[in-house]
Every structure is written in C-alpha cells, then in structure tokens.
Design a protein around this motif. Structure first.
Motif, PDB file in Angstrom:
ATOM      1  N   ALA A  36       0.831  -1.212   0.000  1.00 20.58           N
ATOM      2  CA  ALA A  36       0.000   0.000   0.000  1.00 20.58           C
ATOM      3  C   ALA A  36       0.863   1.259   0.000  1.00 20.58           C
ATOM      4  N   VAL A  37       1.897   1.280   0.816  1.00 19.73           N
ATOM      5  CA  VAL A  37       2.791   2.442   0.879  1.00 19.73           C
ATOM      6  C   VAL A  37       3.554   2.590  -0.431  1.00 19.73           C
ATOM      7  N   THR A  38       4.055   1.484  -0.959  1.00 17.64           N
ATOM      8  CA  THR A  38       4.782   1.523  -2.229  1.00 17.64           C
ATOM      9  C   THR A  38       3.899   2.089  -3.333  1.00 17.64           C
ATOM     10  N   LYS A  39       2.698   1.567  -3.459  1.00 20.43           N
ATOM     11  CA  LYS A  39       1.780   2.015  -4.508  1.00 20.43           C
ATOM     12  C   LYS A  39       1.430   3.495  -4.343  1.00 20.43           C
ATOM     13  N   ALA A  40       1.194   3.927  -3.113  1.00 22.85           N
ATOM     14  CA  ALA A  40       0.841   5.325  -2.861  1.00 22.85           C
ATOM     15  C   ALA A  40       1.972   6.262  -3.283  1.00 22.85           C
ATOM     16  N   ILE A  41       3.192   5.914  -2.912  1.00 20.47           N
ATOM     17  CA  ILE A  41       4.332   6.773  -3.250  1.00 20.47           C
ATOM     18  C   ILE A  41       4.611   6.742  -4.748  1.00 20.47           C
ATOM     19  N   GLU A  42       4.607   5.540  -5.334  1.00 18.81           N
ATOM     20  CA  GLU A  42       4.938   5.430  -6.759  1.00 18.81           C
ATOM     21  C   GLU A  42       3.864   6.016  -7.664  1.00 18.81           C
ATOM     22  N   SER A  43       2.689   6.285  -7.143  1.00 20.05           N
ATOM     23  CA  SER A  43       1.629   6.886  -7.961  1.00 20.05           C
ATOM     24  C   SER A  43       1.835   8.388  -8.153  1.00 20.05           C
ATOM     25  N   LYS A  48      10.201   7.937  -9.335  1.00 17.91           N
ATOM     26  CA  LYS A  48      10.672   6.882 -10.237  1.00 17.91           C
ATOM     27  C   LYS A  48      10.479   5.503  -9.608  1.00 17.91           C
ATOM     28  N   ARG A  49      10.814   5.408  -8.287  1.00 16.67           N
ATOM     29  CA  ARG A  49      10.751   4.105  -7.626  1.00 16.67           C
ATOM     30  C   ARG A  49      10.704   4.313  -6.114  1.00 16.67           C
ATOM     31  N   ALA A  50       9.977   3.438  -5.429  1.00 17.28           N
ATOM     32  CA  ALA A  50       9.957   3.432  -3.971  1.00 17.28           C
ATOM     33  C   ALA A  50      10.264   2.015  -3.508  1.00 17.28           C
ATOM     34  N   LEU A  51      11.295   1.873  -2.703  1.00 19.83           N
ATOM     35  CA  LEU A  51      11.645   0.590  -2.105  1.00 19.83           C
ATOM     36  C   LEU A  51      11.293   0.672  -0.627  1.00 19.83           C
ATOM     37  N   VAL A  52      10.232  -0.042  -0.245  1.00 15.98           N
ATOM     38  CA  VAL A  52       9.708   0.042   1.114  1.00 15.98           C
ATOM     39  C   VAL A  52      10.090  -1.216   1.876  1.00 15.98           C
ATOM     40  N   SER A  53      10.629  -1.033   3.075  1.00 15.75           N
ATOM     41  CA  SER A  53      11.075  -2.150   3.904  1.00 15.75           C
ATOM     42  C   SER A  53      10.262  -2.196   5.194  1.00 15.75           C
ATOM     43  N   LEU A  54       9.573  -3.310   5.406  1.00 19.17           N
ATOM     44  CA  LEU A  54       8.821  -3.507   6.642  1.00 19.17           C
ATOM     45  C   LEU A  54       9.778  -3.649   7.824  1.00 19.17           C
ATOM     46  N   SER A  55      10.818  -4.463   7.671  1.00 21.70           N
ATOM     47  CA  SER A  55      11.736  -4.719   8.779  1.00 21.70           C
ATOM     48  C   SER A  55      12.491  -3.473   9.222  1.00 21.70           C
ATOM     49  N   GLU A  56      12.780  -2.581   8.286  1.00 24.33           N
ATOM     50  CA  GLU A  56      13.506  -1.358   8.619  1.00 24.33           C
ATOM     51  C   GLU A  56      12.571  -0.175   8.856  1.00 24.33           C
ATOM     52  N   GLY A  57      11.291  -0.328   8.513  1.00 27.48           N
ATOM     53  CA  GLY A  57      10.325   0.742   8.713  1.00 27.48           C
ATOM     54  C   GLY A  57      10.655   1.995   7.920  1.00 27.48           C
ATOM     55  N   LYS A  58      11.057   1.781   6.671  1.00 27.04           N
ATOM     56  CA  LYS A  58      11.441   2.943   5.876  1.00 27.04           C
ATOM     57  C   LYS A  58      11.112   2.746   4.404  1.00 27.04           C
ATOM     58  N   ALA A  76       0.392  11.286   0.670  1.00 30.65           N
ATOM     59  CA  ALA A  76       0.062  10.028  -0.002  1.00 30.65           C
ATOM     60  C   ALA A  76       0.139   8.865   0.981  1.00 30.65           C
ATOM     61  N   VAL A  77       1.154   8.866   1.830  1.00 28.85           N
ATOM     62  CA  VAL A  77       1.310   7.808   2.830  1.00 28.85           C
ATOM     63  C   VAL A  77       0.185   7.903   3.873  1.00 28.85           C
ATOM     64  N   ALA A  78      -0.140   9.110   4.296  1.00 27.00           N
ATOM     65  CA  ALA A  78      -1.203   9.314   5.295  1.00 27.00           C
ATOM     66  C   ALA A  78      -2.565   8.859   4.760  1.00 27.00           C
ATOM     67  N   GLU A  79      -2.815   9.071   3.479  1.00 28.72           N
ATOM     68  CA  GLU A  79      -4.081   8.655   2.893  1.00 28.72           C
ATOM     69  C   GLU A  79      -4.257   7.144   2.965  1.00 28.72           C
ATOM     70  N   GLU A  80      -3.162   6.407   3.056  1.00 25.97           N
ATOM     71  CA  GLU A  80      -3.218   4.948   3.180  1.00 25.97           C
ATOM     72  C   GLU A  80      -3.269   4.504   4.640  1.00 25.97           C
ATOM     73  N   GLY A  81      -3.179   5.460   5.561  1.00 24.27           N
ATOM     74  CA  GLY A  81      -3.286   5.138   6.982  1.00 24.27           C
ATOM     75  C   GLY A  81      -1.965   4.972   7.723  1.00 24.27           C
ATOM     76  N   TYR A  82      -0.880   5.453   7.130  1.00 27.07           N
ATOM     77  CA  TYR A  82       0.442   5.330   7.736  1.00 27.07           C
ATOM     78  C   TYR A  82       0.999   6.725   7.949  1.00 27.07           C
ATOM     79  N   ARG A  83       2.159   6.817   8.582  1.00 24.47           N
ATOM     80  CA  ARG A  83       2.729   8.120   8.900  1.00 24.47           C
ATOM     81  C   ARG A  83       4.201   8.167   8.535  1.00 24.47           C
ATOM     82  N   VAL A  84       4.600   9.277   7.905  1.00 33.97           N
ATOM     83  CA  VAL A  84       6.019   9.539   7.678  1.00 33.97           C
ATOM     84  C   VAL A  84       6.527  10.265   8.914  1.00 33.97           C
ATOM     85  N   ALA A  85       7.504   9.667   9.590  1.00 30.98           N
ATOM     86  CA  ALA A  85       8.021  10.249  10.836  1.00 30.98           C
ATOM     87  C   ALA A  85       9.140  11.224  10.564  1.00 30.98           C
TER      88      ALA A  85
END
Length: 85
Positions: A36-43, A48-58, A76-85
């Motif tokens: 969800a985060v990858t798709k939101a950012i890449e839209s 060009k590209r978003a590499l999202v890591s669950l284990s690293e939280g980034k 875009a991240v907030a609209e998916e229910g997550y937060r950029v810290a």
C-alpha cells in the motif's frame, strides 16, 4: 523542424535530476502495508521508484525534487493510513 532543437529532454537529463531520499514510515505491520505504501508513493508524478522495507520501517524513494515534494509524499502515505516520521 525549426525551433524544436533543444526542447526535448533526454533521459540522461531526467536521470541526472533524480535524487534518493529515505523516509521513516510508521504503522506498517505486514506485506500488505508495504504494498500500500509503495503504490501510494509510486503513484505520485516525479517518483521513479519506492523501495519500502517492513523490517527497517522505511521507504527509499528515487524522485525528481522539481516534480514532487516531501509534503506530497507524506500526504500520499497518510491517505493509506500510515505516517512519515
């Protein structure tokens, strides 16, 4: 064609403008969250590209800063229910 020379931007010029930024993402708990985060950012235009890591939280994002802002990525991240810290 007269007047057209120099107006087309080469792929190398576009690539030269790209930069890589890292964002801490809070609230991800599973692979669905990552997708969800990858798709939101890449839209977003200018990303060009978003590499999202669950284990690293980034998210490591390749982007053109002339086309997309940090605030647009946060929104875009907030609209998916997550937060950029």
């Amino acid at each position: 064609m007269p007047g057209v020379a120099g107006t087309a931007e080469s792929s190398r010029e576009r690539k030269d403008r790209l930069m890589e930024k890292t964002y801490r993402i809070e609230g991800m708990t599973c692979d669905h969250c990552v997708r969800a985060v990858t798709k939101a950012i890449e839209s977003l235009p200018g990303v060009k590209r978003a590499l999202v890591s669950l284990s690293e939280g980034k998210a490591v994002v390749s982007l053109d800063p002339a086309q997309v802002t940090d605030e647009q990525i946060r929104e875009a991240v907030a609209e998916e229910g997550y937060r950029v810290a």
